[in-house]
Design a protein around this motif. Structure first.
Motif, PDB file in Angstrom:
ATOM      1  N   TYR A 156       0.839  -1.193   0.000  1.00 54.69           N
ATOM      2  CA  TYR A 156       0.000   0.000   0.000  1.00 54.69           C
ATOM      3  C   TYR A 156       0.878   1.248   0.000  1.00 54.69           C
ATOM      4  O   TYR A 156       2.035   1.213   0.443  1.00 54.69           O
ATOM      5  N   PRO A 160      -2.866   8.369  -0.104  1.00 55.69           N
ATOM      6  CA  PRO A 160      -3.668   7.971  -1.273  1.00 55.69           C
ATOM      7  C   PRO A 160      -3.332   8.824  -2.483  1.00 55.69           C
ATOM      8  O   PRO A 160      -3.156  10.041  -2.388  1.00 55.69           O
ATOM      9  N   ASP A 165      -8.403   5.322  -3.398  1.00 55.37           N
ATOM     10  CA  ASP A 165      -7.276   4.462  -3.044  1.00 55.37           C
ATOM     11  C   ASP A 165      -7.236   4.203  -1.538  1.00 55.37           C
ATOM     12  O   ASP A 165      -7.527   5.089  -0.730  1.00 55.37           O
ATOM     13  N   SER A 167      -4.870   3.594   1.545  1.00 57.34           N
ATOM     14  CA  SER A 167      -3.478   3.870   1.905  1.00 57.34           C
ATOM     15  C   SER A 167      -3.269   3.608   3.393  1.00 57.34           C
ATOM     16  O   SER A 167      -4.221   3.432   4.155  1.00 57.34           O
ATOM     17  N   SER A 170      -4.654   6.862   5.409  1.00 58.80           N
ATOM     18  CA  SER A 170      -6.043   7.309   5.295  1.00 58.80           C
ATOM     19  C   SER A 170      -7.070   6.251   5.690  1.00 58.80           C
ATOM     20  O   SER A 170      -8.221   6.586   5.957  1.00 58.80           O
ATOM     21  N   HIS A 171      -6.689   4.984   5.739  1.00 57.12           N
ATOM     22  CA  HIS A 171      -7.636   3.909   6.045  1.00 57.12           C
ATOM     23  C   HIS A 171      -7.067   3.015   7.153  1.00 57.12           C
ATOM     24  O   HIS A 171      -6.692   1.859   6.905  1.00 57.12           O
TER      25      HIS A 171
END
Length: 283
Positions: A156, A160, A165, A167, A170-171
């Motif tokens: 990853y 993003p 996307d 990333s 961010s996630h």
């Protein structure tokens, strides 16, 4: 593959107050009445050996029992237990444990060097696999967790590239689930269950941290400027529509251009504008 099974053992209190007293009473009776002295000696030896069959099982513990190198079962029932004295017993903790990896340096899928670390919450659920399938299951957990973390981080991007996307930054929940599944796949053969895995540290490597910070700042400035320009254009459009609607003043194309230029300078400027009063003609 060796899988866990229930081992043979009796309640220790029953063995202490029933089985052993019967053996001891039989030995004492034969000794007093001089009956079969040789079997009495054997009986006394067996009684002494039977005392070695007592053991304690603490809560969230398991006793892995073997007989001359063969696995005969695991006892997880708590309290005082008694089993065949010749069984070798090894204690395995079933409690939930934490493992925090060190900071490792790895390249994300964009090739950027990053630093990452994780915390893994795990416990032993199959004592036979933990003892017999791997040499040292605690060391196995630490090594395989870091290996799974390194593999996941390289799959990853740190940030993003597009809105959709996934990333690392961010996630976090999605990344935690992926990491947990990858670690569980590696540790399942060692009788270990992973309850949770989360990123505890995530940052760019020091050699590129300053450059990446500048890029993030530039992206933030561009996003902010875009919002400002969109708002300013909307405000200029609304101002022209209101002036035309209320017929406050008639503006030709040149005057509209001048007004639009002045409003955009005022609305999009970094600093507060200083008003200038024009007392003459607009031309």
């Amino acid at each position: 593959m060796v899988t866990e099974k229930q081992g043979f053992s009796l309640n220790g209190y029953i063995a202490f107050f029933v089985v052993l007293p019967v053996l001891q009473f039989t030995f004492a009776y034969q000794f007093i009445h001089h009956i079969m002295p040789i079997p009495s000696a054997i009986l006394s030896i067996l009684t002494a050996i039977c005392w070695g069959g007592f053991f304690m099982v603490q809560p969230n513990q398991g006793k892995v029992m073997t007989l001359f190198g063969s696995y005969v079962g695991t006892e997880k029932r708590n309290g005082l237990r008694w089993t065949i004295p010749f069984f070798m017993r090894r204690t395995v903790s079933l409690r939930i444990r934490n493992f925090e990896s060190g900071k490792i340096k790895v390249n994300d899928n964009q090739g950027n060097p990053i630093e990452i670390a994780t915390i893994v919450v795990w416990s032993v659920t199959d004592t036979a696999e933990a003892v017999f399938e791997v040499d040292d299951f605690e060391s196995y957990v630490s090594i395989q967790s870091e290996s799974a973390l390194r593999n996941m981080a390289s799959s990853y991007a740190y940030d993003p590239q597009n809105d959709d996307d996934i990333s690392l930054r961010s996630h976090p929940q999605t990344i935690s689930d992926v990491l947990k599944n990858e670690i569980q796949e590696r540790l399942g053969k060692a009788g270990v269950t992973v309850h949770e895995a989360r990123i505890s540290h995530l940052a760019y490597s020091p050699e590129i941290a300053h450059a990446m910070l500048q890029r993030q700042q530039a992206s933030a400035i561009i996003a902010a400027r875009t919002k400002i320009v969109e708002g300013a254009v909307g405000m200029v459009e609304m101002a022209l529509d209101k002036l035309q609607e209320k017929q406050v003043v008639e503006l030709d194309e040149e005057r509209k251009a001048t007004m639009i230029s002045n409003l955009l300078v005022v609305l999009c400027g970094d600093k507060a504008t200083q008003p200038i009063v024009n007392t003459g003609s607009i031309y």
